[in-house]
Scaffold this motif. Structure first.
Motif, PDB file in Angstrom:
ATOM      1  N   LEU A   5      23.122  23.710  -5.268  1.00 15.11           N
ATOM      2  CA  LEU A   5      23.139  24.054  -6.686  1.00 15.11           C
ATOM      3  C   LEU A   5      24.008  23.136  -7.537  1.00 15.11           C
ATOM      4  CD1 LEU A   5      23.300  27.936  -6.408  1.00 15.11           C
ATOM      5  CD2 LEU A   5      21.317  26.498  -6.878  1.00 15.11           C
ATOM      6  N   ASN A   6      25.059  22.567  -6.968  1.00 15.02           N
ATOM      7  CA  ASN A   6      25.994  21.759  -7.755  1.00 15.02           C
ATOM      8  C   ASN A   6      25.709  20.260  -7.666  1.00 15.02           C
ATOM      9  OD1 ASN A   6      27.401  24.064  -8.575  1.00 15.02           O
ATOM     10  ND2 ASN A   6      28.627  24.044  -6.714  1.00 15.02           N
ATOM     11  N   HIS A   7      24.478  19.897  -7.411  1.00 17.71           N
ATOM     12  CA  HIS A   7      24.113  18.484  -7.299  1.00 17.71           C
ATOM     13  C   HIS A   7      22.988  18.147  -8.273  1.00 17.71           C
ATOM     14  CE1 HIS A   7      26.528  18.034  -3.674  1.00 17.71           C
ATOM     15  NE2 HIS A   7      25.980  19.149  -3.207  1.00 17.71           N
ATOM     16  N   SER A   8      22.899  16.863  -8.617  1.00 17.23           N
ATOM     17  CA  SER A   8      21.810  16.421  -9.483  1.00 17.23           C
ATOM     18  C   SER A   8      20.500  16.443  -8.702  1.00 17.23           C
ATOM     19  CB  SER A   8      22.081  15.003  -9.985  1.00 17.23           C
ATOM     20  OG  SER A   8      21.977  14.076  -8.913  1.00 17.23           O
ATOM     21  N   GLN A   9      19.385  16.396  -9.417  1.00 15.33           N
ATOM     22  CA  GLN A   9      18.058  16.432  -8.780  1.00 15.33           C
ATOM     23  C   GLN A   9      17.884  15.264  -7.812  1.00 15.33           C
ATOM     24  OE1 GLN A   9      15.784  18.835  -9.074  1.00 15.33           O
ATOM     25  NE2 GLN A   9      14.338  17.818  -7.742  1.00 15.33           N
ATOM     26  N   THR A  10      18.324  14.072  -8.205  1.00 14.62           N
ATOM     27  CA  THR A  10      18.185  12.898  -7.342  1.00 14.62           C
ATOM     28  C   THR A  10      19.008  13.059  -6.080  1.00 14.62           C
ATOM     29  OG1 THR A  10      17.878  11.517  -9.290  1.00 14.62           O
ATOM     30  CG2 THR A  10      18.432  10.389  -7.254  1.00 14.62           C
ATOM     31  N   LYS A  11      20.224  13.551  -6.225  1.00 11.26           N
ATOM     32  CA  LYS A  11      21.083  13.756  -5.059  1.00 11.26           C
ATOM     33  C   LYS A  11      20.485  14.806  -4.130  1.00 11.26           C
ATOM     34  CE  LYS A  11      25.629  14.077  -3.432  1.00 11.26           C
ATOM     35  NZ  LYS A  11      26.327  12.963  -2.936  1.00 11.26           N
ATOM     36  N   ILE A  12      19.931  15.861  -4.689  1.00 10.13           N
ATOM     37  CA  ILE A  12      19.296  16.900  -3.879  1.00 10.13           C
ATOM     38  C   ILE A  12      18.118  16.318  -3.098  1.00 10.13           C
ATOM     39  CG2 ILE A  12      17.917  19.019  -3.989  1.00 10.13           C
ATOM     40  CD1 ILE A  12      19.707  19.834  -6.390  1.00 10.13           C
ATOM     41  N   GLU A  13      17.281  15.536  -3.761  1.00  8.46           N
ATOM     42  CA  GLU A  13      16.133  14.930  -3.090  1.00  8.46           C
ATOM     43  C   GLU A  13      16.580  14.007  -1.966  1.00  8.46           C
ATOM     44  OE1 GLU A  13      13.919  13.145  -6.249  1.00  8.46           O
ATOM     45  OE2 GLU A  13      13.163  15.060  -6.966  1.00  8.46           O
ATOM     46  N   ASN A  14      17.651  13.242  -2.204  1.00  7.37           N
ATOM     47  CA  ASN A  14      18.177  12.358  -1.167  1.00  7.37           C
ATOM     48  C   ASN A  14      18.725  13.152   0.016  1.00  7.37           C
ATOM     49  OD1 ASN A  14      17.549  10.004  -2.522  1.00  7.37           O
ATOM     50  ND2 ASN A  14      19.546   9.831  -3.488  1.00  7.37           N
TER      51      ASN A  14
END
Length: 79
Positions: A5-14
């Motif tokens: 929840l506390n990450h950006s969309q790009t970071k989550i995808e990575n």
């Protein structure tokens, strides 16, 4: 469970990509060990244990495995 929840969309995808790749690598290593030493070997049991833990974390977090994605894509292609 993995908290994304506390990450950006790009970071989550990575992160999801890395987790999927690691799960796939562990499964392939397990299968190589089974083919070399047999499913009853200590090496195979240890590798399967590692894979099961990661796989269960993925399921609890709602992250699909590479195999689940491939099966879903094949189902869509058949329609």
């Amino acid at each position: 469970m993995i908290n994304l929840l506390n990450h950006s969309q790009t970071k989550i995808e990575n992160l999801i990509y890395i987790i999927r790749e690691k799960e796939n690598d562990l499964w392939n290593e397990y299968m190589e060990i089974v083919n070399t030493y047999g499913a009853e070997s200590t090496f195979a049991a240890e590798m399967r244990h590692k894979w099961v833990i990661l796989n269960n974390i993925m399921k609890d977090s709602g992250i699909k495995t590479i195999i689940e994605i491939k099966v879903k894509q094949n189902d869509k292609e058949k329609i």
